[in-house]
Structure formats: C-alpha cells, structure tokens
Design an enzyme around this catalytic site. Structure first.
Site, PDB file in Angstrom:
ATOM      1  N   GLU A 256       0.874  -1.160   0.000  1.00 52.57           N
ATOM      2  CA  GLU A 256       0.000   0.000   0.000  1.00 52.57           C
ATOM      3  C   GLU A 256       0.921   1.222   0.000  1.00 52.57           C
ATOM      4  OE1 GLU A 256      -2.592   0.414   3.404  1.00 52.57           O
ATOM      5  OE2 GLU A 256      -3.541   2.195   2.526  1.00 52.57           O
TER       6      GLU A 256
ATOM      7  N   ARG B 232       5.529 -13.004   9.606  1.00 54.38           N
ATOM      8  CA  ARG B 232       6.192 -11.757   9.263  1.00 54.38           C
ATOM      9  C   ARG B 232       7.541 -11.658   9.967  1.00 54.38           C
ATOM     10  NH1 ARG B 232       2.580  -7.717   9.461  1.00 54.38           N
ATOM     11  NH2 ARG B 232       4.050  -6.068   9.856  1.00 54.38           N
TER      12      ARG B 232
ATOM     13  N   LYS C  85       4.454   0.704   9.290  1.00 53.65           N
ATOM     14  CA  LYS C  85       4.591   1.981   8.598  1.00 53.65           C
ATOM     15  C   LYS C  85       3.975   3.110   9.407  1.00 53.65           C
ATOM     16  CE  LYS C  85       3.094   0.083   4.771  1.00 53.65           C
ATOM     17  NZ  LYS C  85       2.582  -0.115   3.412  1.00 53.65           N
TER      18      LYS C  85
END
Ligand code: ATP
Ligand code: MG
Length: 573
Positions: free
Chosen positions: A37, A262, A272
C-alpha cells in the site's frame, strides 16, 4: 544472479508452488505479486516479502507483479509509489511490464459489487462503525442481524448507485457482504465492502467518493491479474475464508492465498504507521534516517542489497511467529564488508601524540595495506610526522598489565609505522586535563617490525596531525533501548484496522536518547578523497559509509554501518 542466491531454497511455500507446477494446477503457471500500500516507505520486513514473491517467480520462471494496493486515498501518495519502485529495484528485482495499480480496477470492483447486490449477497447498511460492532459482537456468541439486511435488491442497487453519485456524506452508509452474523470468525460477520470517502485519490482524482475495503479489493486484484499464489503474512490467515467466499460469490478466477510469519526484529518497530510517527514527530531526520529500518534508511546507513537478501535467506520462511535478533542483520553486512571494504585510519576521539625524538619538520610516507582480505586492493601511502592523533582511549596514565596500549614506560606499535614508547604527558595547568601524550620512537622499527625480534602487545591506529584532515562521523546505537519497543499488540487486528487511526501506544517512550552521536574525527588524507556512497573500515573501529546525501567533494560525512565488535551494550551502559 548474485552470489547470495547461489543455493536453491526450500520451504513450505516453495514446496507447494513446486507441487502445483508439477500437477499442472493453474496450467503450470506461477504468478506472484508484491502488493504494497503506498502509504509509507518500505522496511526490512517488506524485504522479506519481496525476496519471497520475486524470488519464487525467478526460481520457477514465473512472473511477479508489483501492484500498488492503493485503495485508501487519504494516506497514500505518489512520493511513496516512487520510493517503493526505487527500493524494489535496488534490492535487485524487476517486475518487467507487470506494474499494476488496484485503482485501475475500481470500475471492475464496482461491477462485482453490483453483482453481489443483485445476487442478494451484499446490502447497504446504515449502521455507524460503532453501532455495527455492537451487532457483530464477540466470537464466542452469535451476533445480531443488522437492520438493513433484508432490504430489497432494487433498493440496495438504488442506494449503492446514489452512494457512488456522491449523495451521502462519509460514513452515512457502507456496503456489506451478507454472509453469517453467527460465524465464529468475525471477519465473516457481514464485513464491509465499500465505504463512502469524499477524498481525492492520487491517481483517480475526484472520480470516486466510494472506496473498496482491503478485504473486498485484495482478492479481486489477485483474481483480475490471474495470480496463482497470493502470499501474505499470518495476520491475514483469519481473512482467508472471506477471501475465498468473495471470489466464489463474484464467480471469478480464484488464486490461492498462503500465509507466512512476518519478520520482527529486536530493537525495531516495523509498522509503517509507527515509522511515520517517528518521521512526523521529528524523532528521526526522515524516512531515510540511517537509524530507520526502512530500506532507504538501511541503504543510506551503508547496508547493501546483497546483505539484506542474504539476511532474508537466512531468516527463511515459516508459519511460526518469531523475533529475529538484529545482530543477524549486522552479521551479514559485516561479513560482506570484511571482504570488500578498504581499510583506512580515522581517530574518532582524538588526543595528540608527540614523538619527541622525531625531526620537527619531517613528513614521510608509509605504506599501508588497503585490505588484508583482498590482495588486489593494493596499498596506499599514509603521511607520518612528529605530531599524530591517537584515540583518547588508547592511552591511560595508570594502567595494569592487561592494558596493552599506551601508558608511561610501555612500548606499542603504531600501525604501519614505528614502535613508540610512552614518556609522559602534558597537562593543562588550570584543569589538569591531559592535552598531549609524549613518546619516543625507534627509527629501526619502520613499517612496524623490530629487526631485533622484540615484540609489543598492542598496535594502535593514528592520523598525521600535519597532513591529516577532519570529517564528521555519525555513530549509531540502537534506535530503541529495549528489545521489544512495540508495546501495542500488532496481532490480527492490524490487518483490518489499517485505515482507522488506531492508538499510538507508547513505543516512543522506548526510544534510545543516545542513538545518534556526531563526532568530528581526525582522518587520513585517503578518507578526505572519498566520494559519496563509499564503504570503508576505520581500522579497529568499524565499517563506515560516506553519506550519499550529505557528503561534499573533499568533505565526506560518514555513517557508521556497524562497529567491528559488538560494542553496543558497552556503549549504552
Ligand atoms: P505495515 O504493517 O508495516 O504497515 P503493511 O502490511 O500494512 O505493513 P503493505 O504495504 O500492505 O504493508 O505490505 C505489503 C506486503 O508486505 C504484504 O504482503 C505484507 O504482508 C508484507 N509485509 C509487511 N510487513 C511485513 C513483515 N514485517 N514481514 C514480512 N512481510 C511483511
Ligand atoms: Mg499491515
């Protein structure tokens, strides 16, 4: 292919892909995608996903798409789009012609929504976010049926059309899938598909005031691009039933989603949103601050793409949540720079050394080895004179036998130069501070060896005070002072809350106030001649990188990549 990719990799995802190719599922095609994104810069966690997605495509002769998952206009920006492309390329991957934007599919997604409404599988719901949460309830108890659930298809189509036409303010209505308000999986309890957002989009401008949710958009993006293996992190595992349900209900091509753990790193935050908070709050100098775990930060710090790829290989792909020690990342860059970086001498905390019996105006050139690990790197000339700079810590006025460096009466080797014996010090009359260390040298030991075979225990580095220069050097410690600075749980909720503001928690309380120290170092002339973006080892100190942004001709500025030894703990205590 770089050396980092020499040996074939194996993990449960690669095994599955190999099996699918062998059995002819998807006609033997392999299509993966990396779907960031564009709401921030990529970090080292993304590197893991990139190495997996692009790596599998490379290994199988398939393709990997770079797709911007740009469905959330408020937080997205072309600045991020550009940086993401730069970072993926820098890591060494190439998407060829396969560059896609989810926003290019908005019309198709809208058509799918119309189909779902027409088939009675989606409806317009007037509940606010909070009111809906009440209806949705908790996993252990069935939810309640929402008020709009039985609206007619005609009315739903009419309302949805008016939502698109901009008749309603933000939040007035949402489009929901009609699935199962009793499902033990909350994601299956009539999830939102579309929200009203009167916000301009960085690509579609004012065309839309209605934007799809992650869950609705993501599977359709994969489907439209005919992805075969949609790989994502574990927090999306609970979304998989919805991913499958939506694609089946839309009656479109169905890729398979597979989840992996992850990357989490000690002393690091990896979201982020949190990294943005550090940037916006000026806790760091920007996304590319060399202390940041972003790819642009690591690059500016002096990490190479190869070292990051090796690190990702080393971490591997599993389904088990874990916390990786940041020293593993440091190991890979140290290992590489040990082989490739030229050695030079810099004194970070200088004190003057005066050689009493060395001729006053003489400067000679001594030969120094550029890289003991690489003979082809050759040698260079280093100027030497009566006054030198040495590290303050290499001298002690009083020392026990374990201290092998300079102390009155003790002889040491000046690297590539001579043996010197300490004779005493000069102190500032007023403060008592030592301002000079004095010594005598043995001219017979030129080059650093005594012809009579006598030995010294210590070798120290130095910089010629006459011919040397100065450079700014940034020394780094961990950005956070605790192993797990993330006090807020980034568990399963993070996937669904990506477009809600969320609370910041207090991870910033864990910032290390001493993460950056800038010193003015004394450096040998070869260092002043370095251009921007070059690696070197300051002997006995660590690996350094001339900052690509801040270095000027004749005035390089250095970032410490990693110290030679693990001195972190020592420095922070
Ligand atoms: P963040 O949680 O840091 O904000 P994100 O998951 O929201 O990141 P996306 O832009 O959606 O960011 O991520 C693109 C891809 O990178 C996704 O497939 C995601 O699963 C993957 N990814 C993100 N963070 C990590 C990580 N720490 N380790 C491995 N893969 C990751
Ligand atoms: Mg996320």
């Amino acid at each position: 292919m770089s050396k980092a990719d020499a040996e074939p990799l194996s993990d449960f995802i690669r095994d599955k892909v190999a099996e699918d190719v062998a059995t002819g599922k998807y006609d033997g095609r392999v299509v993966t995608r990396f779907p960031p994104e564009p709401n921030g810069y990529l970090h080292i966690g993304h590197a893991k996903a990139i190495c997996l997605d692009f790596g599998i495509a490379e290994e199988t002769g398939g393709v990997c798409h770079l797709r911007f998952d740009d469905t959330n206009p408020e937080k997205e920006d072309v600045e991020y789009v550009d940086s993401i492309m730069e970072d993926v390329r820098w890591l060494g991957f190439d998407w060829g012609e396969h560059l896609y934007y989810a926003s290019d599919y908005f019309e198709k997604m809208y058509e799918c929504a119309i189909k779902l409404i027409s088939d009675g599988k989606a409806y317009v719901c007037e509940l606010s976010v909070d009111a809906f949460k009440e209806y949705r309830g908790v996993p252990t108890r069935p939810g309640k049926l929402t008020p709009g659930r039985d609206r007619s298809v005609e009315e739903n189509l009419d309302l949805f059309g008016r939502m698109r036409a901009g008749e309603f303010e933000d939040g007035r209505y949402v489009l929901r899938a009609r699935i199962d308000m009793d499902s033990p999986n909350l994601h299956m309890r009539d999830p939102a598909l579309y929200r009203i957002k009167h916000a301009p989009h960085h690509r579609t401008g004012d065309t839309w005031c209605l934007y799809p949710t992650y869950d609705f958009a993501h599977g359709l993006e994969d489907s439209i691009e005919r992805v075969t293996h949609s790989l994502c992190t574990l927090e999306f595992e609970v979304h998989r039933p919805l991913y499958d349900w939506l694609l089946e209900a839309c009656e479109v091509y169905r890729p398979a989603q597979t989840e992996f753990a992850r990357l989490n790193l000690t002393y690091t935050v990896m979201s982020k949103r949190k990294l943005l908070e550090l940037v916006e709050g000026h806790y760091v100098s920007g996304w590319d601050d060399p202390r940041m775990p972003t790819l642009c930060g690591l690059r500016r710090r002096g990490y190479t793409a190869d070292s990051i790829r090796r690190f990702c290989r080393g971490v591997g792909i599993t389904k088990v949540e874990s916390l990786t020690d940041i020293s593993l990342l440091e190991h890979h860059i140290k290992d590489e720079l040990n082989r490739t970086a030229r050695r030079v001498m810099a004194v970070l905390d200088p004190i003057k050394l005066v050689i009493e019996n060395y001729p006053e105006d003489q400067v000679e050139e001594l030969e120094a080895i550029n890289n003991p690990e690489d003979e082809s790197a050759g040698t260079r000339a280093v100027p030497f004179s009566r006054e030198l700079w040495i590290e303050r810590a290499d001298f002690r006025e009083e020392a026990n036998r374990k201290f092998h460096r300079l102390t009155p009466g003790r002889e040491v080797r000046l690297r590539y130069a001579y043996f010197v014996t300490c004779t005493g010090v000069v102190k500032d009359d007023a403060t008592g501070e030592i301002i000079e260390v004095h010594c005598t040298y043995d001219p017979a030991t030129r080059g650093g060896d005594a012809p009579d075979g006598r030995r010294v225990r210590g070798t120290i580095h130095w910089v010629c005070a006459t011919k040397g220069g100065e450079a700014d050097v940034r020394l780094y410690d961990r950005l956070f002072s605790v192993e797990r600075p993330d006090t807020v749980d980034e568990g399963p909720a993070s996937a669904t809350t990506r477009d809600s503001a969320g609370t910041s928690g207090n991870f910033k309380d864990n910032l290390n106030p001493d993460s950056l120290t800038t010193v003015r170092a004394k450096v040998e002339p070869a260092i002043l001649a370095m251009g921007a973006g070059e690696h070197c080892q300051f002997e006995r100190k660590g690996y350094f990188f001339s900052d690509p942004k801040d270095s000027r001709e004749g005035a390089p500025r250095f970032n410490q990549v990693v110290p030679l030894r693990d001195s972190w703990r020592k420095r922070s205590s």
